[in-house]
Motif scaffolding. Structure first.
Motif, PDB file in Angstrom:
ATOM      1  N   PRO A  91      10.085  42.140  30.610  1.00  0.00           N
ATOM      2  CA  PRO A  91      11.175  43.113  30.461  1.00  0.00           C
ATOM      3  C   PRO A  91      11.338  44.031  31.675  1.00  0.00           C
ATOM      4  CG  PRO A  91       9.878  43.036  28.463  1.00  0.00           C
ATOM      5  CD  PRO A  91       9.161  42.212  29.498  1.00  0.00           C
ATOM      6  N   MET A  92      10.287  44.215  32.446  1.00  0.00           N
ATOM      7  CA  MET A  92      10.385  45.071  33.628  1.00  0.00           C
ATOM      8  C   MET A  92      11.185  44.396  34.734  1.00  0.00           C
ATOM      9  SD  MET A  92       6.623  46.918  33.563  1.00  0.00           S
ATOM     10  CE  MET A  92       6.235  46.311  35.125  1.00  0.00           C
ATOM     11  N   GLN A  93      11.310  43.069  34.690  1.00  0.00           N
ATOM     12  CA  GLN A  93      12.083  42.338  35.688  1.00  0.00           C
ATOM     13  C   GLN A  93      13.576  42.569  35.492  1.00  0.00           C
ATOM     14  OE1 GLN A  93      11.306  38.169  35.634  1.00  0.00           O
ATOM     15  NE2 GLN A  93       9.110  38.427  35.681  1.00  0.00           N
ATOM     16  N   HIS A  94      13.975  42.729  34.258  1.00  0.00           N
ATOM     17  CA  HIS A  94      15.396  42.827  33.935  1.00  0.00           C
ATOM     18  C   HIS A  94      15.783  44.288  33.793  1.00  0.00           C
ATOM     19  CE1 HIS A  94      15.096  38.575  33.351  1.00  0.00           C
ATOM     20  NE2 HIS A  94      14.133  38.759  32.473  1.00  0.00           N
ATOM     21  N   GLY A  95      16.651  44.704  34.624  1.00  0.00           N
ATOM     22  CA  GLY A  95      17.061  46.102  34.582  1.00  0.00           C
ATOM     23  C   GLY A  95      17.869  46.430  35.800  1.00  0.00           C
TER      24      GLY A  95
ATOM     25  N   GLU B 172       4.042  37.115  37.634  1.00  0.00           N
ATOM     26  CA  GLU B 172       2.966  36.150  37.368  1.00  0.00           C
ATOM     27  C   GLU B 172       1.711  36.547  38.135  1.00  0.00           C
ATOM     28  OE1 GLU B 172       1.944  31.409  38.030  1.00  0.00           O
ATOM     29  OE2 GLU B 172       3.995  32.107  38.315  1.00  0.00           O
ATOM     30  N   THR B 173       1.879  36.883  39.404  1.00  0.00           N
ATOM     31  CA  THR B 173       0.743  37.291  40.235  1.00  0.00           C
ATOM     32  C   THR B 173       0.115  38.575  39.710  1.00  0.00           C
ATOM     33  OG1 THR B 173       1.763  36.230  42.148  1.00  0.00           O
ATOM     34  CG2 THR B 173       0.048  37.869  42.594  1.00  0.00           C
ATOM     35  N   MET B 174       0.948  39.510  39.323  1.00  0.00           N
ATOM     36  CA  MET B 174       0.459  40.780  38.778  1.00  0.00           C
ATOM     37  C   MET B 174      -0.331  40.531  37.493  1.00  0.00           C
ATOM     38  SD  MET B 174       0.399  44.120  39.055  1.00  0.00           S
ATOM     39  CE  MET B 174       1.816  44.669  39.953  1.00  0.00           C
ATOM     40  N   ALA B 175       0.196  39.688  36.616  1.00  0.00           N
ATOM     41  CA  ALA B 175      -0.484  39.395  35.352  1.00  0.00           C
ATOM     42  C   ALA B 175      -1.844  38.738  35.590  1.00  0.00           C
ATOM     43  CB  ALA B 175       0.391  38.499  34.489  1.00  0.00           C
TER      44      ALA B 175
ATOM     45  N   ALA C 181      -9.579  31.308  29.529  1.00  0.00           N
ATOM     46  CA  ALA C 181      -9.371  32.584  28.836  1.00  0.00           C
ATOM     47  C   ALA C 181      -8.578  33.550  29.714  1.00  0.00           C
ATOM     48  CB  ALA C 181     -10.716  33.199  28.444  1.00  0.00           C
ATOM     49  N   GLN C 182      -8.873  33.579  31.004  1.00  0.00           N
ATOM     50  CA  GLN C 182      -8.138  34.447  31.920  1.00  0.00           C
ATOM     51  C   GLN C 182      -6.694  33.987  32.071  1.00  0.00           C
ATOM     52  OE1 GLN C 182     -10.684  34.416  35.380  1.00  0.00           O
ATOM     53  NE2 GLN C 182     -11.727  36.280  34.736  1.00  0.00           N
ATOM     54  N   GLN C 183      -6.476  32.674  32.115  1.00  0.00           N
ATOM     55  CA  GLN C 183      -5.111  32.158  32.191  1.00  0.00           C
ATOM     56  C   GLN C 183      -4.331  32.513  30.931  1.00  0.00           C
ATOM     57  OE1 GLN C 183      -4.844  27.992  33.217  1.00  0.00           O
ATOM     58  NE2 GLN C 183      -6.328  28.210  34.864  1.00  0.00           N
ATOM     59  N   PHE C 184      -4.979  32.411  29.778  1.00  0.00           N
ATOM     60  CA  PHE C 184      -4.336  32.770  28.509  1.00  0.00           C
ATOM     61  C   PHE C 184      -3.927  34.239  28.525  1.00  0.00           C
ATOM     62  CE2 PHE C 184      -4.956  34.550  24.195  1.00  0.00           C
ATOM     63  CZ  PHE C 184      -3.909  33.907  23.552  1.00  0.00           C
ATOM     64  N   GLU C 185      -4.852  35.106  28.929  1.00  0.00           N
ATOM     65  CA  GLU C 185      -4.540  36.530  28.978  1.00  0.00           C
ATOM     66  C   GLU C 185      -3.435  36.815  29.993  1.00  0.00           C
ATOM     67  OE1 GLU C 185      -6.723  40.822  28.884  1.00  0.00           O
ATOM     68  OE2 GLU C 185      -7.775  39.225  29.943  1.00  0.00           O
ATOM     69  N   ALA C 186      -3.479  36.137  31.140  1.00  0.00           N
ATOM     70  CA  ALA C 186      -2.449  36.337  32.160  1.00  0.00           C
ATOM     71  C   ALA C 186      -1.078  35.916  31.639  1.00  0.00           C
ATOM     72  CB  ALA C 186      -2.798  35.545  33.424  1.00  0.00           C
TER      73      ALA C 186
ATOM     74  N   MET D 116       0.127  38.634  29.390  1.00  0.00           N
ATOM     75  CA  MET D 116       0.538  39.798  30.171  1.00  0.00           C
ATOM     76  C   MET D 116       1.853  39.551  30.899  1.00  0.00           C
ATOM     77  SD  MET D 116      -2.851  41.382  31.723  1.00  0.00           S
ATOM     78  CE  MET D 116      -3.937  42.308  30.681  1.00  0.00           C
ATOM     79  N   GLN D 117       2.042  38.322  31.358  1.00  0.00           N
ATOM     80  CA  GLN D 117       3.293  37.989  32.034  1.00  0.00           C
ATOM     81  C   GLN D 117       4.470  38.168  31.081  1.00  0.00           C
ATOM     82  OE1 GLN D 117       3.373  34.077  33.736  1.00  0.00           O
ATOM     83  NE2 GLN D 117       5.299  34.425  34.803  1.00  0.00           N
ATOM     84  N   GLU D 118       4.282  37.789  29.836  1.00  0.00           N
ATOM     85  CA  GLU D 118       5.341  37.984  28.844  1.00  0.00           C
ATOM     86  C   GLU D 118       5.603  39.473  28.615  1.00  0.00           C
ATOM     87  OE1 GLU D 118       7.386  35.677  27.382  1.00  0.00           O
ATOM     88  OE2 GLU D 118       6.416  34.359  28.836  1.00  0.00           O
TER      89      GLU D 118
END
Length: 106
Positions: A41-45, A69-72, A27-32, A35-37
């Motif tokens: 968008p914050m990566q691109h800019g 990924e780590t943040m998520a 469940a935590q991996q699913f949520e992560a 969240m990663q998705e």
């Protein structure tokens, strides 16, 4: 693996405890992943200097991807949006209902 007390119930046996731990982890991996998705968008800019990111800078893209990924994962393990908690709660509830139906015959 530490199972946050807010996500786990008190299973009766070691087998149930392992199943519960796997459920919490999934469940935590699913949520992560979700969240990663959301963080992508914050990566691109723009980079930190205010210029446009260079498309050829694969190293930055890779590090940025690992960072999001780590943040998520950290956000999810800390409670996140509550998606993991809800998934665990729902599946645990369904398991208990099935177990009760088997023992009572209803």
């Amino acid at each position: 693996m530490n199972i946050p007390t807010n996500l786990s119930s008190q299973p009766a046996s070691a087998l149930d405890a392992r199943k519960q731990a796997k459920l919490v982890d999934a469940a935590q991996q699913f949520e992560a992943t979700m969240m990663q998705e959301l963080l992508k968008p914050m990566q691109h800019g723009q980079d930190s200097w205010g210029g446009d990111m260079k498309d050829e800078d694969a190293t930055f893209d890779t590090l940025s991807s690992f960072g999001s990924e780590t943040m998520a994962k950290a956000i999810s393990k800390g409670g996140g949006f509550g998606i993991a908690r809800k998934v665990v709660s729902q599946i645990t509830s369904e398991r208990q209902q099935k177990s009760e139906k088997k023992t009572t015959g209803y």
